[in-house]
Write an enzyme that holds these catalytic residues in place. Sequence first.
Site: not given
Ligand code: AMP
Length: 545
Positions: A252, A334, A411
């Site tokens: 992530k 990705f 996540k």
């Molecule tokens: P959050 O911002 O904490 O809600 O987490 C989701 C976000 O993680 C997504 O909207 C992406 O911007 C980010 N992200 C980072 N790496 C990845 C990945 N490998 N696959 C999908 N999302 C990712």
Amino acid sequence: MKAASSALFLEFSLLCEKLSSTSSNSEKVRLLASYLRNLESEDLGIAIDFLLGRASRVRSSEGRANVAFATVRDALCQVVTFSDDQLLQLYKEHGDLGEVAMELLSLGHAVPLVRGQLTLKRIRDGMDDIASAQGSGSEKRKVMTLTGLLLDSSPLEAKYLIKILTSDMRIGVSEGFIAEAAAEAFSVGKEAVRKAYLLVNDMSKVAVMAKEGRLSDAGFSLFTPIRPMLAEPASSARQIIDDMGRCYVEDKYDGIRLQVHKKGGEVRLYSRAMDDVTRFFPEIVEQISRLNEDFALDGELIYEGGGRLRFFSLQKLLRNEGRREKYPLKFVAFDALYARGRSLLDLPLVERKRELFALGYDNCAPFKEVSAPEDVERAFKDSIARGNEGIVAKDPESTYQPGARGKRWFKLKKALDTLDVVVIGAQYGNGKRKGLLSDYVFAVRRSRDDATLVPIGKAYSGLTDEELRDYHDFFMRNKIGEKGNTVWVLPRLVIEVGFQSIQRSARYESGYALRFPRIISVRADKKLDEIDDLQRVEDLFKAQG
Ligand code: AMP
């Protein structure tokens, strides 16, 4: 009045009142459907925009009228008499500028000799005028336009006028409700509306298509961004395997979500909110233009040197002359949404990955197939060791579901959890930070369907002095009033806060308080409707044991 052929704004305001006072979802859909059914196409688009808090369609306004609090206050001053103290008191009572306007106007306000009629088109013209006012004299023009509208408003119309103006509707109406209502109003299938929406990404346009029998025109096309697919928070590696069995895990990355579209020599970049941000990242455009194929990719913009990307706004990135040298960026892809002349959205991830890797792009996110919780744990630790935020686990058989948190992507973040909250007030600091707003008071939503903001804590900002000064100015522009050491502000800045644990507490209205809260980052990419709600706070509280 030229706009007299448009629907009355009073009808719209009455609908909003009914919508916000009913908690039954089916009743909401019914009310919406019977209202939308009778509108002409243009009014239909405007009404839906307004219901969703999209004030203006002026390009570059991002849907907002972009007014400072002072503009609203100055216009209100032209039509009714009140003191600053009274204004702050009312705001504290209601927590909503629209309600404040309604209450002030019902005290009795100036009425013009000949009262004009407010229609949807007239309000839209006013909003566009306000959104496009720039340069010297623009403040005056905004106040004049708004005053003109307020003079012709009843208290109820003033309430919704101000709510639209500040893009702060909070009437419990989401795109989902409107999609259902449009299906009912124009006798088309819900699924057809939903699908068109995911591709066209504009509920107003989709409703007009439904009305005119053109839903089948909708399709994925390059240079029309779609809503990014989202990941559901997982509480453990085991939960991920329990839910999906076999899955792909990848790091992530801690950056900014980006969608990259390319056709021939043209490359366009879109943010998570689907704004065109191409001009901000010339180096990414250069890297992508070197490739041969046409495609649309989903991925994350990251800082090449590692560590988190934390910027106040994209505008700030642009202003920062030395940004490219100081913070070289790269785009990690990705997912592939379009390649070889066709949409890939309905293909399973395993095939989309194949298409992605076949494009010959150097920075595709590596991924691993796993089927045991221990493997997920290991991937998680490795990712943290590389300086990333955790992992995202994805079902290889899942199609790409725009805008959805559909339990196909999970996540898993660092042990310490975080909440996305909105700043509602700020307090002056001490010592070096005297005179600078440096402690932020923040709130979460009451629930997914109820956007009322409930305070949950206060954090000393971990931001740099330069950032603090920027936010200080930002808060002053959005200031509603001041009481004691606290400046109350419009809820516009979304931040991510970390904490050690959650406790029950009567100190805040939410009934919870955070232990050792601290600001981790500013989420300029997130909007008010994306912040966390009390349910998530409760879940985290329970998960602590
Ligand atoms: P959050 O911002 O904490 O809600 O987490 C989701 C976000 O993680 C997504 O909207 C992406 O911007 C980010 N992200 C980072 N790496 C990845 C990945 N490998 N696959 C999908 N999302 C990712």
